[in-house]
Enzyme design. Structure first.
Site, PDB file in Angstrom:
ATOM      1  CG  HIS A   5      -1.874   0.957   1.611  1.00 28.04           C
ATOM      2  ND1 HIS A   5      -1.732   2.271   1.738  1.00 28.04           N
ATOM      3  CD2 HIS A   5      -3.169   1.028   1.397  1.00 28.04           C
ATOM      4  CE1 HIS A   5      -2.757   3.110   2.047  1.00 28.04           C
ATOM      5  NE2 HIS A   5      -3.766   2.213   1.465  1.00 28.04           N
TER       6      HIS A   5
ATOM      7  CG  ASP B  65       0.463  -2.643   5.941  1.00 32.87           C
ATOM      8  OD1 ASP B  65      -0.425  -2.613   6.922  1.00 32.87           O
ATOM      9  OD2 ASP B  65       0.306  -1.997   5.244  1.00 32.87           O
TER      10      ASP B  65
ATOM     11  CE  LYS C  62      -7.383  -0.112   6.433  1.00 31.71           C
ATOM     12  NZ  LYS C  62      -8.024   0.267   5.031  1.00 31.71           N
TER      13      LYS C  62
ATOM     14  CD  GLN D  15      -7.025  -4.578   4.284  1.00 27.00           C
ATOM     15  OE1 GLN D  15      -7.920  -5.270   4.551  1.00 27.00           O
ATOM     16  NE2 GLN D  15      -7.219  -3.260   3.826  1.00 27.00           N
TER      17      GLN D  15
ATOM     18  CB  CYS E 264      -3.736   3.247  -1.469  1.00 27.02           C
ATOM     19  SG  CYS E 264      -4.706   4.613  -0.912  1.00 27.02           S
TER      20      CYS E 264
HETATM   21  N1  PMP Z   1      -1.655  -0.845   4.699  1.00 32.15           N
HETATM   22  C1  PMP Z   1      -2.588  -1.675   3.939  1.00 32.15           C
HETATM   23  C2  PMP Z   1      -2.472  -2.885   3.453  1.00 32.15           C
HETATM   24  C3  PMP Z   1      -3.987  -0.893   3.804  1.00 32.15           C
HETATM   25  O1  PMP Z   1      -4.858  -1.679   3.390  1.00 32.15           O
HETATM   26  C4  PMP Z   1      -4.258   0.120   4.335  1.00 32.15           C
HETATM   27  C5  PMP Z   1      -5.614   0.930   4.309  1.00 32.15           C
HETATM   28  N2  PMP Z   1      -6.062   0.659   2.981  1.00 32.15           N
HETATM   29  C6  PMP Z   1      -3.125   0.854   4.943  1.00 32.15           C
HETATM   30  C7  PMP Z   1      -1.857   0.509   5.108  1.00 32.15           C
HETATM   31  C8  PMP Z   1      -3.375   2.385   5.532  1.00 32.15           C
HETATM   32  O2  PMP Z   1      -4.282   2.222   6.736  1.00 32.15           O
HETATM   33  P1  PMP Z   1      -4.825   3.887   7.092  1.00 32.15           P
HETATM   34  O3  PMP Z   1      -5.245   4.486   5.925  1.00 32.15           O
HETATM   35  O4  PMP Z   1      -5.943   3.422   8.014  1.00 32.15           O
HETATM   36  O5  PMP Z   1      -3.813   4.416   7.793  1.00 32.15           O
END
Ligand code: PMP
Length: 412
Positions: free
Chosen positions: A127, A204, A230, A207, A370
């Protein structure tokens, strides 16, 4: 489809007020939990209870509410620690979200430990929030970024570890589960490999932590970042877990109140962890509600949640396989794969797909999610993504498939 799910999904659905609505005259099928999950009444009530009954700033007040708020805030920290198998609740830092947690590590650990020519190993499926903070610190320190590639099914090409993970590698930062592909990465094995060359491993968990049992002791990583929103908790609260030794050696991230020991006119000394990394008034009610969300998810059981999503995914792979013109990105089996998947539909723009589905009360996401480098790898500018959580039903997979068939016909 017969269901093997160990919990009553219909009963769970009744606990989510938002799912009781109709959208464009249809029952809402919410298939966008990878972006942000819905919240059960228990969590909403917990947040409301804080604001109605004991709202006060934490740590400094000597009156009843403030003590109650401090107790609840710190108790939430303990719940997070137990939920992810941390050795101590002092290893839990409350942040705004995954993004802030990763930036914290990049700006503090990275700034202190990276030298020109050092290497940071990422993967193509990261991401943006696990790419951009490393680019920023690489530009400041002269470190170099490397990326593990992925194969046609969207799995990491692990053979590349032999050349890309070297004595120069100081940090490996990897997603546990891809938000676009659903791929689950073997982070435990990669953490072992990283440690063998003296590198530190950040996972990270945005997910993974909401969707499966995650235990940092078993994973053997050094940092784990995830977001409350999430996993049934409010927005504005996230977590960084780090090994205490690493955290204690890191300088502060933001300066201000709560993170100091002594402030003089020219200089200050800093508080111990975790306070050192929690400058300013934190998201108190949100942290307490994250603790409540953890209680809620734990009562259902993380393994049962994972199995439920695997089951939905197995059905989706079977059912969507019959949709003409559909290309699915990511693993085509449920092995080491969670319940998020992205696709394109021949001749229909991903945003049109999402708009047509919305007209039928089905909420999905369209765009690059993203993950621009990953989309570039697959040579598509955008995809549509659907993702499952505890409240999703096999019939929603059917509705998705029917909706896609309709969209396909409409554009032919
Ligand atoms: N890493 C991953 C794999 C994600 O799916 C997301 C959220 N889409 C993020 C990081 C970022 O999360 P946040 O926007 O809550 O900071």
């Amino acid at each position: 489809m017969s269901t093997l799910t160990q919990f009553d999904v219909l009963a769970i659905r009744r606990e989510f007020p938002i799912l009781q609505q109709e959208v464009h005259g249809h029952r809402l099928a919410f298939l966008d939990s990878a972006a942000s999950s819905q919240k059960p009444r228990q969590v909403i009530d917990c947040l409301e209870d804080y604001y109605r009954r004991y709202n006060a700033n934490v740590h400094r007040g000597v009156y009843k509410f403030s003590e109650e708020a401090t107790f609840a805030y710190e108790r939430a920290r303990g719940k997070v620690a137990r939920f992810i198998g941390a050795a101590s609740q002092r290893e839990i830092i409350f942040t705004r979200n995954t993004t802030e947690a990763i930036n914290l590590v990049a700006q503090t650990w990275g700034a202190t430990n990276l030298r020109p020519g050092d290497r940071i190993l990422l993967s193509l499926m990261e991401h943006h929030s696990n790419i951009v903070p490393w680019q920023m610190i690489a530009q400041r320190t002269g470190a170099i970024l490397d990326y593990l590639s992925i194969d046609g099914e969207g799995r990491l090409v692990l053979e590349e570890l032999d050349q890309k993970l070297t004595e120069q590698t100081k940090l490996v930062a990897l997603t546990h589960q891809s938000n676009m592909l659903g791929t689950i990465n073997p982070v435990r094995m990669i953490a072992e490999r990283a440690h063998a060359v003296g590198a530190v491993m950040l996972v990270d968990g945005a997910q993974s932590v909401p969707h499966m049992p995650v235990n940092v002791t078993e994973l053997g990583c050094d940092f784990l970042a995830f977001s409350g929103h999430k996993m049934c908790a409010p927005t504005g609260i996230g977590v960084l877990w780090g090994r205490r030794k690493l955290l204690e050696a890191m300088p502060p991230f933001l300066g201000g109140g709560s993170m100091i020991k002594v402030v003089e006119l020219e200089q200050s000394t800093y508080a111990d962890v975790p306070a050192r990394f929690e400058a300013g008034t934190p998201a108190i009610g949100e942290a307490i509600a994250l603790g409540e969300a953890i209680d809620y998810l734990s009562a259902i059981g993380m393994e049962a949640i994972y199995q439920h999503e695997v089951e939905l995914m197995a059905y989706a792979l079977e059912r969507l396989g019959n949709v003409p013109g559909l290309t699915l990105y990511g693993p085509l089996t449920t092995e080491q794969r969670g319940g998020a998947f992205s696709f394109t539909l021949a001749g229909v723009h991903p945003h049109d797909v999402a708009a047509i589905l919305d007209g039928q009360g089905i909420a999905v996401r369209a765009g690059h999610h993203c993950t621009q480098p990953l989309h570039r790898h697959f040579d598509v500018p955008a995809t549509t993504r659907a993702s499952f959580y505890i409240y999703n039903l096999p019939e929603e997979v059917d509705r998705l498939a029917v909706g896609l068939e309709k969209a396909s016909k409409l554009f032919q």
